[in-house]
Design an enzyme around this catalytic site. Structure first.
Site, PDB file in Angstrom:
ATOM      1  N   LYS A 180     -87.664   7.668   6.780  1.00  0.00           N
ATOM      2  CA  LYS A 180     -88.044   6.884   8.401  1.00  0.00           C
ATOM      3  C   LYS A 180     -89.385   8.029   8.150  1.00  0.00           C
ATOM      4  O   LYS A 180     -88.663   8.872   8.532  1.00  0.00           O
ATOM      5  CB  LYS A 180     -87.700   6.714   9.438  1.00  0.00           C
ATOM      6  CG  LYS A 180     -88.111   5.718  10.549  1.00  0.00           C
ATOM      7  CD  LYS A 180     -87.576   6.580  11.134  1.00  0.00           C
ATOM      8  CE  LYS A 180     -88.263   7.978  12.191  1.00  0.00           C
ATOM      9  NZ  LYS A 180     -89.552   7.124  12.126  1.00  0.00           N
ATOM     10  N   GLY A 233     -88.873  18.811  11.402  1.00  0.00           N
ATOM     11  CA  GLY A 233     -89.659  18.000  12.711  1.00  0.00           C
ATOM     12  C   GLY A 233     -89.522  19.167  13.802  1.00  0.00           C
ATOM     13  O   GLY A 233     -89.079  20.835  13.204  1.00  0.00           O
ATOM     14  N   GLU A 236     -87.165  19.956  18.970  1.00  0.00           N
ATOM     15  CA  GLU A 236     -86.274  19.294  19.987  1.00  0.00           C
ATOM     16  C   GLU A 236     -85.744  18.321  19.020  1.00  0.00           C
ATOM     17  O   GLU A 236     -83.919  17.923  19.852  1.00  0.00           O
ATOM     18  CB  GLU A 236     -87.139  18.968  20.585  1.00  0.00           C
ATOM     19  CG  GLU A 236     -86.641  18.926  22.779  1.00  0.00           C
ATOM     20  CD  GLU A 236     -88.612  18.222  22.952  1.00  0.00           C
ATOM     21  OE1 GLU A 236     -89.586  18.892  22.615  1.00  0.00           O
ATOM     22  OE2 GLU A 236     -87.859  17.360  23.923  1.00  0.00           O
ATOM     23  N   GLY A 238     -84.026  18.092  16.278  1.00  0.00           N
ATOM     24  CA  GLY A 238     -83.740  18.443  15.686  1.00  0.00           C
ATOM     25  C   GLY A 238     -82.199  18.771  16.579  1.00  0.00           C
ATOM     26  O   GLY A 238     -81.049  17.690  16.291  1.00  0.00           O
ATOM     27  N   GLU A 255     -84.837  20.963   9.008  1.00  0.00           N
ATOM     28  CA  GLU A 255     -85.842  21.963   9.101  1.00  0.00           C
ATOM     29  C   GLU A 255     -86.933  21.856  10.320  1.00  0.00           C
ATOM     30  O   GLU A 255     -87.290  20.564  10.032  1.00  0.00           O
ATOM     31  CB  GLU A 255     -87.406  21.694   7.517  1.00  0.00           C
ATOM     32  CG  GLU A 255     -85.991  21.560   6.408  1.00  0.00           C
ATOM     33  CD  GLU A 255     -86.334  22.702   6.322  1.00  0.00           C
ATOM     34  OE1 GLU A 255     -85.974  24.345   6.726  1.00  0.00           O
ATOM     35  OE2 GLU A 255     -85.363  23.087   5.059  1.00  0.00           O
ATOM     36  N   CYS A 289     -94.670  24.150  10.073  1.00  0.00           N
ATOM     37  CA  CYS A 289     -94.048  25.146  11.116  1.00  0.00           C
ATOM     38  C   CYS A 289     -93.634  26.350  10.456  1.00  0.00           C
ATOM     39  O   CYS A 289     -93.786  26.897  11.600  1.00  0.00           O
ATOM     40  CB  CYS A 289     -92.422  24.137  10.715  1.00  0.00           C
ATOM     41  SG  CYS A 289     -92.746  23.777   9.029  1.00  0.00           S
ATOM     42  N   GLU A 390     -93.310  26.795  20.238  1.00  0.00           N
ATOM     43  CA  GLU A 390     -94.354  26.274  18.431  1.00  0.00           C
ATOM     44  C   GLU A 390     -95.318  25.401  19.501  1.00  0.00           C
ATOM     45  O   GLU A 390     -94.797  24.255  20.108  1.00  0.00           O
ATOM     46  CB  GLU A 390     -93.637  25.278  17.581  1.00  0.00           C
ATOM     47  CG  GLU A 390     -94.188  25.032  17.118  1.00  0.00           C
ATOM     48  CD  GLU A 390     -93.072  24.993  15.774  1.00  0.00           C
ATOM     49  OE1 GLU A 390     -92.643  23.464  16.254  1.00  0.00           O
ATOM     50  OE2 GLU A 390     -92.999  24.854  14.157  1.00  0.00           O
TER      51      GLU A 390
END
Ligand SMILES: NC(=O)c1ccc[n+]([C@@H]2O[C@H](COP(=O)([O-])OP(=O)(O)OC[C@H]3O[C@@H](n4cnc5c(N)ncnc54)[C@H](O)[C@@H]3O)[C@@H](O)[C@H]2O)c1
Length: 886
Positions: A180, A233, A236, A238, A255, A289, A390
């Site tokens: 996705k 991604g 939050e 994750g 990740e 990231c 972040e």
């Protein structure tokens, strides 16, 4: 406008609901494509297709090499579409064309490299090649197998690269996948689906569904038919994915976010460091990231460094992403732009100094677009939100520090640990700093560098698991252990006997690899034995008593030039330090072979030395059961007492002061290569040692017979040993120089050693080890004193065997019941001991009576006790036996 459909079960299809959504070019804000918008039904259809494909074996059942061939076809189809992929990625995601142009090439490399690694290097099957499990011998091996249906959920910053990172390992390792992509950036993943179809990847192996993350995510992460989620991604999301996956206990690799530190040391190459700091933050608009968004700069060069960064940032060209002269393109979306603007406000409120940027940029000739200037905040404190959270935009915090230690502490003061950099001209110093940071990747004098063969992933809240490299491939497999029993027989299975009343092991394997050379003059065979072993530099290990008796010198003479030295410092009942000291000597002299000349103390020390010489480290490392996988350093044993049998056994008994007990190395690999039984070596043996060591051998023989592991071969050896000891011990006690009797005693000890190596010993040994360690009772003497008591205790289970012992001890059992004969065997052992002047009571050996209970509890934990013919379950029984021996 182009129209894209979902890819499910090998077909491009509309969404079940018929809904579509638009993808927008972030550089112009103009729509560029419509995409079928998947919902719950489409997600379920994709999972069902992936499940069916996996279960059919059409993909998972192929060999890795066959899959590699298909993956290479896939790579070729990607190559055919490379230009379209690059241009679409560029317009869809805002990546500058220089970057998007690379993505297909990197993807092709990844597909090819990882599939080759899986076909040639990956450890799909591994033998566990230790010597074996004594209780459950058999072949042990592990297989790594595909997990099943994997879901890949990927972000919008590197849509194509992330699609490759998920599809490649999943498929290469034999899984099927539902991918996705992020709804802002779904196009490249759908083009990859076309390439997969063109390459003939079987239907259902790869499925791509586009649509809103929340709705699809909750189906994909909770569906019972999904085995693994691989997500890239925000932290939050994750956390939420992990929570959802927990209901059906899926394997999860994540990740996630980062707030990585890029540490500039005061000796850094200034130009390189400024370049690294800017590239590490502003590349791809900072939407990466692992970006080095906290640049740590020493106070003394701080102002100068900030000034240079400012200049560099202001020189960066911001433009439309398809314009080949642009250094930076737009942010991906309006929302992302709003996030960045919010953090600029927060930074100012927190008191950080805005050095440059902090504003949107208009690109001439383009009416819209989410362009933002590279932004530098100086005077940032690590506690500020802009340094902890972040931002995912072109915003860097420059933080001051004064020492390397402080820089490391600041770098680690974060919930994240994904990337990081160090810039320095001192390699050692840079490495020291790099080692100190709790993060998944550190670059020294570089940034943002990836490689197919190097793992990537996070510490702390930056993620779970790794991608890329062999480590990344492992994440797409599960481990299966397969045990194939070597003895497929109910009555020989020791473990099953835990739930059965039948306590005897019937089947057995007899392994006695030591070559025995016995007889008058046997010593002369050592010269050839050394050569046969391929050795030239033998170290003689011995103890002071044996050396004083001139026995080591005899061996040295026989070895001629093949002896590099004599080490005679081995104490009785050796401890680990004795092994380490002897090993140090052997290493110093570069010995390639050990010749042990002495009793059990010397031979056991030598066994330990052979293991540490071969494997490195010290003796404490190897107090293990059956873990050696190769032949050890060659060992020739020359016993000089009348009894341990250690010259042919698979055990070294070593005292660990730390553990407060005797511990063991048990392994067939430590059995000496050669045992030389020459009576000349026992002629000078003092009477008391002759007697006590003989009783050690007697105990081996009798306990081997009554052990749960006894067998016909060991019984035969044991009975002969008992006979020889009974006949010859009185002889050697009265005439120490009787060579024939001395040799018979050595043969008895060796046979008893072989008997117990295969059949194990029992409770008398457990009790003797204990008083040996706690109260220094010599092992043989302790065995002798305790043995008859344990024989009587074992009459319950071992009357038949003990009756045979009585017969071997020359007791006339003709008119006795089996039980009477068994008890008579114990009496006969005591009579022999009295006859040869063996000590009869523990009280005479310095054992305090009040300590017997403590000894009993220790003894019950001794490994030897497991094999005792009569199960030992009640400590009171052992206390009672100690009292009888007292
Ligand atoms: N690995 C095995 O299979 C095994 C089996 C039984 C015992 N052990 C261990 O062996 C050790 C006991 O060994 P041991 O009973 O043979 O005694 P030992 O090796 O400790 O020797 C006892 C004493 O006898 C002296 N000595 C030996 N031979 C001599 C000779 N020919 N002339 C003059 N003096 C001599 C030695 O100098 C020493 O002082 C214990 O630590 C025990 O746990 C090991």
């Amino acid at each position: 406008m182009e129209q894209y459909k979902l890819f499910i079960d090998g077909k491009f299809v509309d969404a079940a609901s018929g809904k579509t959504f638009e993808s927008v070019d972030p550089g112009t804000e103009a729509p560029i494509a419509t995409i079928a918008q998947a919902g719950k039904a489409d997600a379920e259809a994709a999972i069902a297709a992936a499940r069916k494909a996996f279960n059919s074996g059409v993909w998972s059942g192929l060999t890795p090499a066959a899959r590699m061939a298909k993956i290479h076809d896939f790579a070729d189809e990607v190559a055919k579409q490379a230009l379209r992929l690059a241009a679409t990625e560029c317009m869809d995601s805002g990546q500058i064309i220089g970057l998007a142009g690379f993505a297909p090439l990197l993807g092709i490399g990844l597909l090819r490299n990882l599939s080759l690694a899986a076909a040639t290097k990956f450890p799909w099957e591994e033998e566990i090649s230790v010597s074996g499990n004594a209780f459950a011998p058999g072949r042990e091996f592990i297989r790594r197998e595909p997990i099943g249906v994997c879901v890949g959920i990927i972000p919008w910053n590197f849509p194509m690269t992330m699609a490759f990172w998920k599809i490649a390992p999943a498929l290469i390792m034999g899984n099927t996948m539902v991918l996705k992509p992020a709804s802002y950036t779904s196009l490249s993943a759908l083009i990859l689906a076309e390439a997969a179809k063109a390459a003939g990847i079987p239907d259902g192996v790869i499925n791509v569904i586009a649509g809103p993350g929340g709705e699809l995510g909750s189906v994909l992460c909770t569906h019972p038919d999904v085995d693994k989620i691989a997500f890239t991604g925000s932290t939050e999301v994750g956390r939420e994915i992990m929570r959802m996956a927990s209901d059906t206990v899926k394997k999860v690799t994540l990740e996630l976010g980062g707030k990585s530190a890029n540490i500039i040391l005061d000796d850094a190459d200034m130009e390189l460091a400024v370049e690294g700091a800017c590239f590490g933050t502003f590349f791809h608009q900072g939407q990466i990231c692992e970006s080095g968004t906290r640049v740590l700069v020493p106070s003394k060069i701080y102002d100068q460094f900030v000034e240079k960064m400012k200049k560099r940032a202001e020189a960066l060209r911001i433009g439309y992403q398809l314009d080949p002269t642009s250094h930076m393109g737009p942010l991906v979306s309006k929302q992302q732009l709003a996030t960045v603007e919010r953090y600029i406000k927060i930074g100012k409120e927190e008191g950080a100094k805005l050095v440059t940027g902090g504003k949107r940029v208009e690109v001439p000739g383009i009416p819209g677009g989410y362009y933002y200037a590279p932004t530098i905040f100086a005077n940032v404190k690590n506690k500020m939100r802009i340094a902890q959270e972040e931002i995912f935009g072109p915003v860097v915090c420059v933080i001051k520090y004064d020492s390397d230690e402080e820089a490391v502490a600041i770098a680690n003061d974060s919930i994240y640990g994904l990337g990081g950099g160090v810039f320095s001209t001192n390699q050692a110093r840079a490495e020291r700093v790099a080692r100190g940071i709790r993060t998944g990747t550190m670059w020294i004098n570089n940034y943002h560098i990836f490689a197919d063969y190097c793992p990537f992933g996070g510490y702390k809240q930056s993620g779970v698991g790794r991608e890329l490299g062999i480590a990344g491939l492992q994440e797409y497999t599960v481990i299966k252990r397969i045990h194939v029993s070597a003895i497929a027989d109910a009555k020989s299975n020791m473990t099953f006997q835990l739930m059965s009343d039948y306590k005897k092991v019937d089947g057995f394997a007899y392994n006695c690899p030591t070559m025995v050379v016995a007889g008058h003059g046997a010593l002369s065979s050592i010269y050839k034995a050394i050569v046969d072993l391929g050795c030239r530099k033998a170290l003689i290990l011995t103890d002071p008593g044996v050396n004083k008796a001139g026995l080591a010198q005899k061996v040295k003479n026989a070895l001629a030039d093949f002896c590099v030295g004599i080490h005679d410092k081995i104490p009785p009942d050796p401890d680990l330090a004795a092994v380490d000291a002897a090993t140090a000597v052997a290493r110093e002299l570069k010995a390639d072979c050990i010749v042990s000349v002495g009793g059990g103390s010397v031979i056991d020390t030598a066994k330990g030395v052979c293991v540490t010489l071969k494997n490195g480290g010290n003796a404490n490392d190897y107090l293990n059961f059956l873990v050696l996988t190769e032949p050890q350093t060659p060992h020739i044993a020359i016993p000089t007492t009348s009894g341990t049998g250690s010259e042919v056994t698979n055990v070294a008994v070593l005292t660990s002061h730390k553990a407060g007990r005797k511990l063991f190395i048990v392994d067939a690999r430590i059995m000496p290569n050669v045992a030389i039984l020459d009576p000349v070596f026992t002629l000078p043996l003092p009477k008391d040692i002759t007697v006590s060591t003989a009783m050690d051998a007697m105990t081996h023989a009798i306990e081997a017979m009554t052990s749960t592991m006894s067998n016909k071969i060991c019984d035969g050896m044991a009975l002969q040993a008992i006979r020889l000891i009974n006949e010859n011990l009185p002889l050697v006690v009265t005439e120490g120089k009787n060579e024939k009797a001395r040799l018979n005693m050595q043969l008895a000890a060796t046979m008893a050693g072989w008997a117990f190596t295969i059949a194990q010993v029992g409770l008398a040994h457990g009790m003797a080890h204990t008083v040996g360690v706690l109260h220094h009772v010599p092992h043989g003497a302790a065995c002798g004193i305790i043995l008859p008591k344990v024989m009587r205790y074992n009459v319950e289970t071992s009357a038949e065997k003990l009756a045979q012992v009585a017969h071997a001890l020359n007791v006339n059992i003709a008119n006795m019941s089996e039980r009477e004969a068994a008890l008579a065997a114990a009496d006969a052992v005591e009579a022999l001991m009295i006859k040869v002047g063996h000590p009869m009571r523990l009280r005479d050996m310095g054992v305090p009576q009040e300590n017997l209970a403590v000894c009993a509890f220790h003894a019950m934990a001794d490994t030897a006790v497991i094999f005792n013919g009569r199960p030992v379950r009640d400590p009171n029984d052992v206390i009672q036996l100690y009292n009888q021996a007292y």
